[in-house]
Design a protein around this motif. Sequence first.
Motif, PDB file in Angstrom:
ATOM      1  N   LEU A   1       0.810  -1.219   0.000  1.00  0.00           N
ATOM      2  CA  LEU A   1       0.000   0.000   0.000  1.00  0.00           C
ATOM      3  C   LEU A   1       0.842   1.267   0.000  1.00  0.00           C
ATOM      4  O   LEU A   1       0.293   2.370   0.120  1.00  0.00           O
ATOM      5  CB  LEU A   1      -0.922   0.010   1.223  1.00  0.00           C
ATOM      6  N   SER A   2       2.158   1.137  -0.130  1.00  0.00           N
ATOM      7  CA  SER A   2       3.032   2.316  -0.032  1.00  0.00           C
ATOM      8  C   SER A   2       2.727   3.345  -1.112  1.00  0.00           C
ATOM      9  O   SER A   2       2.602   4.544  -0.830  1.00  0.00           O
ATOM     10  CB  SER A   2       4.496   1.881  -0.122  1.00  0.00           C
ATOM     11  N   GLU A   3       2.595   2.886  -2.357  1.00  0.00           N
ATOM     12  CA  GLU A   3       2.366   3.839  -3.446  1.00  0.00           C
ATOM     13  C   GLU A   3       1.017   4.557  -3.327  1.00  0.00           C
ATOM     14  O   GLU A   3       0.971   5.781  -3.466  1.00  0.00           O
ATOM     15  CB  GLU A   3       2.486   3.140  -4.796  1.00  0.00           C
ATOM     16  N   PRO A   4      -0.098   3.853  -3.073  1.00  0.00           N
ATOM     17  CA  PRO A   4      -1.362   4.591  -2.910  1.00  0.00           C
ATOM     18  C   PRO A   4      -1.333   5.593  -1.760  1.00  0.00           C
ATOM     19  O   PRO A   4      -1.865   6.699  -1.893  1.00  0.00           O
ATOM     20  CB  PRO A   4      -2.377   3.474  -2.651  1.00  0.00           C
ATOM     21  N   ILE A   5      -0.692   5.210  -0.648  1.00  0.00           N
ATOM     22  CA  ILE A   5      -0.621   6.133   0.489  1.00  0.00           C
ATOM     23  C   ILE A   5       0.245   7.339   0.142  1.00  0.00           C
ATOM     24  O   ILE A   5      -0.097   8.489   0.463  1.00  0.00           O
ATOM     25  CB  ILE A   5      -0.090   5.414   1.743  1.00  0.00           C
ATOM     26  N   ALA A   6       1.379   7.091  -0.529  1.00  0.00           N
ATOM     27  CA  ALA A   6       2.255   8.195  -0.915  1.00  0.00           C
ATOM     28  C   ALA A   6       1.561   9.120  -1.905  1.00  0.00           C
ATOM     29  O   ALA A   6       1.665  10.351  -1.805  1.00  0.00           O
ATOM     30  CB  ALA A   6       3.549   7.647  -1.510  1.00  0.00           C
ATOM     31  N   MET A   7       0.827   8.562  -2.866  1.00  0.00           N
ATOM     32  CA  MET A   7       0.088   9.380  -3.830  1.00  0.00           C
ATOM     33  C   MET A   7      -0.990  10.213  -3.135  1.00  0.00           C
ATOM     34  O   MET A   7      -1.186  11.389  -3.459  1.00  0.00           O
ATOM     35  CB  MET A   7      -0.543   8.484  -4.897  1.00  0.00           C
ATOM     36  N   THR A   8      -1.687   9.600  -2.182  1.00  0.00           N
ATOM     37  CA  THR A   8      -2.702  10.332  -1.432  1.00  0.00           C
ATOM     38  C   THR A   8      -2.070  11.460  -0.632  1.00  0.00           C
ATOM     39  O   THR A   8      -2.620  12.572  -0.565  1.00  0.00           O
ATOM     40  CB  THR A   8      -3.466   9.372  -0.507  1.00  0.00           C
ATOM     41  N   GLY A   9      -0.915  11.189  -0.032  1.00  0.00           N
ATOM     42  CA  GLY A   9      -0.206  12.241   0.695  1.00  0.00           C
ATOM     43  C   GLY A   9       0.165  13.395  -0.213  1.00  0.00           C
ATOM     44  O   GLY A   9       0.007  14.568   0.151  1.00  0.00           O
TER      45      GLY A   9
END
Length: 309
Positions: free
Chosen positions: A280-288
């Motif tokens: 989930l790192s990429e979706p969380i980073a994109m949301t951030g």
Amino acid sequence: MNIKKHPALRLLLPSDLFLPTAFLAACLLGRGAAALGLFVAWYASKLCALATSDALRAAFATQPSTKYVQGSGLVSLGCQLPGAALSALILYLIPDTRLLLPMVPCGLFLNIEHVFYEYLCAVGDRKSAFACRCLTAVLVLLGLILCMPSQPDLVPLSAVNPGCLLITCGLSVLIGLFISLSLGGKLQPVPNPEVLRRAPLSMLHAGLYPALVLPALTLLWPGRFTPTPLFAGLLLYEACRTPFRRSPLESRPMNRLLLVVGAAALICLVVFQFLLKTSLSEPIAMTGAALLIAALCAFGLFGSLTHRE
């Protein structure tokens, strides 16, 4: 605390958040391609129509007479069809966006519905405006669900059937028209250019966040972009949006909110993009990243600071 009397919270219309929530919900339900396509077609039509549907709130604020309010609404309605035609031409001239052409009428319908929604707000019928926008959001979400099967990843727009969206967005216009004619008072419009005077600033308000976040996310995560973060940031941005810049007193609670959200978004971006790698790192980073851009845009356009702050 009485929310209606609070100088900051009274600027927020909860119904303004219904459409961004519908787009976000569609992405979470696996309809990200349809949601992104409709959003791009909608905003292309909106900006080509000089964002006059968005400019109505600022124009109405200076018009105490209903006949001038109706005149501004009439001018805005007159801009929607040429704006949609211009956006269709632009999308046709760009090969990668030609698949969006069937969704341009949906964007036109959403902009026309927005005119009716702003008119109901202006004549003081907030409950009817709330109901009108709630029904529109439900219909848009229903259309997004029906126009394609659930997909975990972003799929080509060729997999989207725009027919259901045309029907549901068209129904939202009919509902908005019916409610406006039934409850909006006697029609005595006096056409006036006030909404066109407000158009340049309204275009900036409408277009700045999408113009920054879409290139940022696609460049930072090439080939892995998903639209869910875009709509999460849009929800924050629309919650802070006002037709005029807030006064320092009105801006203070918003500044605190944006500071907290922006700091948390920056931490998530740094941690999940560079330090912690999970599924989930990429979706969380994109949301951030999207929330950080939304917070900066909201403060830059609508916030204020006193000299002490």
